[in-house]
Design a protein around this motif. Structure first.
Motif, mmCIF file in Angstrom:
data_model
loop_
_atom_site.group_PDB
_atom_site.id
_atom_site.type_symbol
_atom_site.label_atom_id
_atom_site.label_comp_id
_atom_site.label_asym_id
_atom_site.label_seq_id
_atom_site.Cartn_x
_atom_site.Cartn_y
_atom_site.Cartn_z
ATOM 1 N N GLY A 49 0.786 -1.228 0.000
ATOM 2 C CA GLY A 49 0.000 0.000 0.000
ATOM 3 C C GLY A 49 0.817 1.277 0.000
ATOM 4 N N GLY A 50 2.089 1.196 -0.331
ATOM 5 C CA GLY A 50 2.913 2.400 -0.416
ATOM 6 C C GLY A 50 3.511 2.836 0.908
ATOM 7 N N SER A 51 3.697 1.927 1.824
ATOM 8 C CA SER A 51 4.221 2.238 3.149
ATOM 9 C C SER A 51 5.637 2.791 3.087
ATOM 10 C CB SER A 51 4.212 0.968 4.015
ATOM 11 O OG SER A 51 4.965 1.151 5.184
ATOM 12 N N ARG A 52 5.844 3.949 3.713
ATOM 13 C CA ARG A 52 7.193 4.533 3.797
ATOM 14 C C ARG A 52 8.057 3.721 4.754
ATOM 15 N NH1 ARG A 52 9.081 6.991 -0.276
ATOM 16 N NH2 ARG A 52 10.693 7.927 1.004
ATOM 17 N N THR A 53 7.457 3.098 5.743
ATOM 18 C CA THR A 53 8.208 2.253 6.671
ATOM 19 C C THR A 53 8.821 1.078 5.912
ATOM 20 O OG1 THR A 53 6.751 2.864 8.500
ATOM 21 C CG2 THR A 53 8.062 0.866 8.769
ATOM 22 N N ILE A 54 8.010 0.448 5.068
ATOM 23 C CA ILE A 54 8.500 -0.676 4.261
ATOM 24 C C ILE A 54 9.583 -0.191 3.300
ATOM 25 C CG2 ILE A 54 7.886 -2.396 2.509
ATOM 26 C CD1 ILE A 54 6.805 -3.099 5.280
ATOM 27 N N TYR A 55 9.346 0.939 2.636
ATOM 28 C CA TYR A 55 10.331 1.490 1.690
ATOM 29 C C TYR A 55 11.659 1.777 2.394
ATOM 30 C CZ TYR A 55 12.721 4.589 -1.539
ATOM 31 O OH TYR A 55 13.666 5.152 -2.358
ATOM 32 N N ASN A 56 11.596 2.475 3.529
ATOM 33 C CA ASN A 56 12.827 2.836 4.247
ATOM 34 C C ASN A 56 13.571 1.592 4.741
ATOM 35 O OD1 ASN A 56 12.195 5.498 3.806
ATOM 36 N ND2 ASN A 56 11.468 5.887 5.885
ATOM 37 N N GLY A 57 12.826 0.623 5.264
ATOM 38 C CA GLY A 57 13.445 -0.620 5.721
ATOM 39 C C GLY A 57 14.087 -1.376 4.570
ATOM 40 N N CYS A 58 13.395 -1.414 3.452
ATOM 41 C CA CYS A 58 13.912 -2.083 2.262
ATOM 42 C C CYS A 58 15.209 -1.422 1.805
ATOM 43 C CB CYS A 58 12.862 -2.034 1.152
ATOM 44 S SG CYS A 58 13.430 -2.678 -0.441
ATOM 45 N N LEU A 59 15.196 -0.097 1.740
ATOM 46 C CA LEU A 59 16.385 0.629 1.289
ATOM 47 C C LEU A 59 17.561 0.392 2.248
ATOM 48 C CD1 LEU A 59 16.942 2.268 -1.221
ATOM 49 C CD2 LEU A 59 16.487 4.335 0.092
ATOM 50 N N SER A 60 17.293 0.340 3.539
ATOM 51 C CA SER A 60 18.351 0.046 4.521
ATOM 52 C C SER A 60 18.910 -1.356 4.307
ATOM 53 C CB SER A 60 17.813 0.167 5.946
ATOM 54 O OG SER A 60 17.538 1.506 6.250
ATOM 55 N N MET A 61 18.024 -2.331 4.072
ATOM 56 C CA MET A 61 18.468 -3.701 3.829
ATOM 57 C C MET A 61 19.293 -3.794 2.549
ATOM 58 S SD MET A 61 15.100 -5.910 4.979
ATOM 59 C CE MET A 61 15.592 -7.281 3.989
ATOM 60 N N GLU A 62 18.855 -3.096 1.505
ATOM 61 C CA GLU A 62 19.595 -3.091 0.241
ATOM 62 C C GLU A 62 20.986 -2.482 0.429
ATOM 63 O OE1 GLU A 62 18.585 -4.389 -3.055
ATOM 64 O OE2 GLU A 62 17.510 -5.427 -1.465
ATOM 65 N N GLN A 63 21.057 -1.396 1.200
ATOM 66 C CA GLN A 63 22.347 -0.739 1.446
ATOM 67 C C GLN A 63 23.283 -1.662 2.214
ATOM 68 O OE1 GLN A 63 23.277 2.727 0.458
ATOM 69 N NE2 GLN A 63 25.132 1.489 0.644
ATOM 70 N N GLU A 64 22.757 -2.311 3.240
ATOM 71 C CA GLU A 64 23.576 -3.223 4.046
ATOM 72 C C GLU A 64 24.092 -4.391 3.200
ATOM 73 O OE1 GLU A 64 22.963 -6.225 7.818
ATOM 74 O OE2 GLU A 64 21.789 -4.374 7.781
ATOM 75 N N ALA A 65 23.212 -4.961 2.373
ATOM 76 C CA ALA A 65 23.617 -6.073 1.503
ATOM 77 C C ALA A 65 24.672 -5.613 0.500
ATOM 78 C CB ALA A 65 22.400 -6.651 0.783
ATOM 79 N N TYR A 66 24.455 -4.440 -0.092
ATOM 80 C CA TYR A 66 25.418 -3.897 -1.061
ATOM 81 C C TYR A 66 26.777 -3.678 -0.406
ATOM 82 C CZ TYR A 66 27.807 -0.692 -4.186
ATOM 83 O OH TYR A 66 28.741 -0.098 -4.998
ATOM 84 N N ASP A 67 26.790 -3.063 0.762
ATOM 85 C CA ASP A 67 28.053 -2.776 1.451
ATOM 86 C C ASP A 67 28.808 -4.066 1.776
ATOM 87 O OD1 ASP A 67 27.470 -0.068 1.302
ATOM 88 O OD2 ASP A 67 26.791 0.073 3.387
ATOM 89 N N THR A 68 28.086 -5.072 2.228
ATOM 90 C CA THR A 68 28.712 -6.358 2.549
ATOM 91 C C THR A 68 29.285 -7.002 1.289
ATOM 92 O OG1 THR A 68 27.209 -6.695 4.402
ATOM 93 C CG2 THR A 68 28.314 -8.655 3.536
#
Length: 117
Positions: A49-68
């Motif tokens: 439904g366009g949740s900013r919480t989901i978006y922000n969490g997703c972006l944080s997870m993507e950043q962590e995975a990318y950095d690793t």
């Protein structure tokens, strides 16, 4: 003044061009794939439904995975890089999925099950 025949010049340029492509290909193979995490996370967020919480969490997870992945990319087997990049791209290009796949490939490579009759 002697001039090289056109075929000889074309062959020389072909060799130079081929060497440049081979060098660029080798350098590219050692760099982590480029995905679009904001676009990926927008799609993930839209499912909820366009949740900013989901978006922000997703972006944080993507950043962590990318950095690793970025810090260990050179030590990962080429076969795992290629296979897992295909898997990640088939899932809308996610670094989290890429990392998960690479982790599973590494685990599978380190322990081979024994078949028993």
């Amino acid at each position: 003044m002697s001039r090289s025949p056109p075929l000889e010049n074309n062959m020389k340029w072909g060799l130079v061009f081929g060497a440049v492509l081979a060098f660029n290909g080798a350098a590219h193979a050692d760099s982590i794939p480029r995905y679009d995490p904001p676009s990926y996370c927008s799609k993930v967020s839209e499912v909820s439904g366009g949740s900013r919480t989901i978006y922000n969490g997703c972006l944080s997870m993507e950043q962590e995975a990318y950095d690793t992945l970025k810090s260990s990319w050179g030590q990962i087997a080429e076969s795992a890089k290629s296979y897992c990049d295909e898997v990640a791209r088939s899932s809308d290009s996610s670094y989290s999925i890429l990392k998960g796949c690479i982790d599973m490939e590494a685990d599978a490579s380190s322990s081979e099950p024994e078949f028993r009759y």
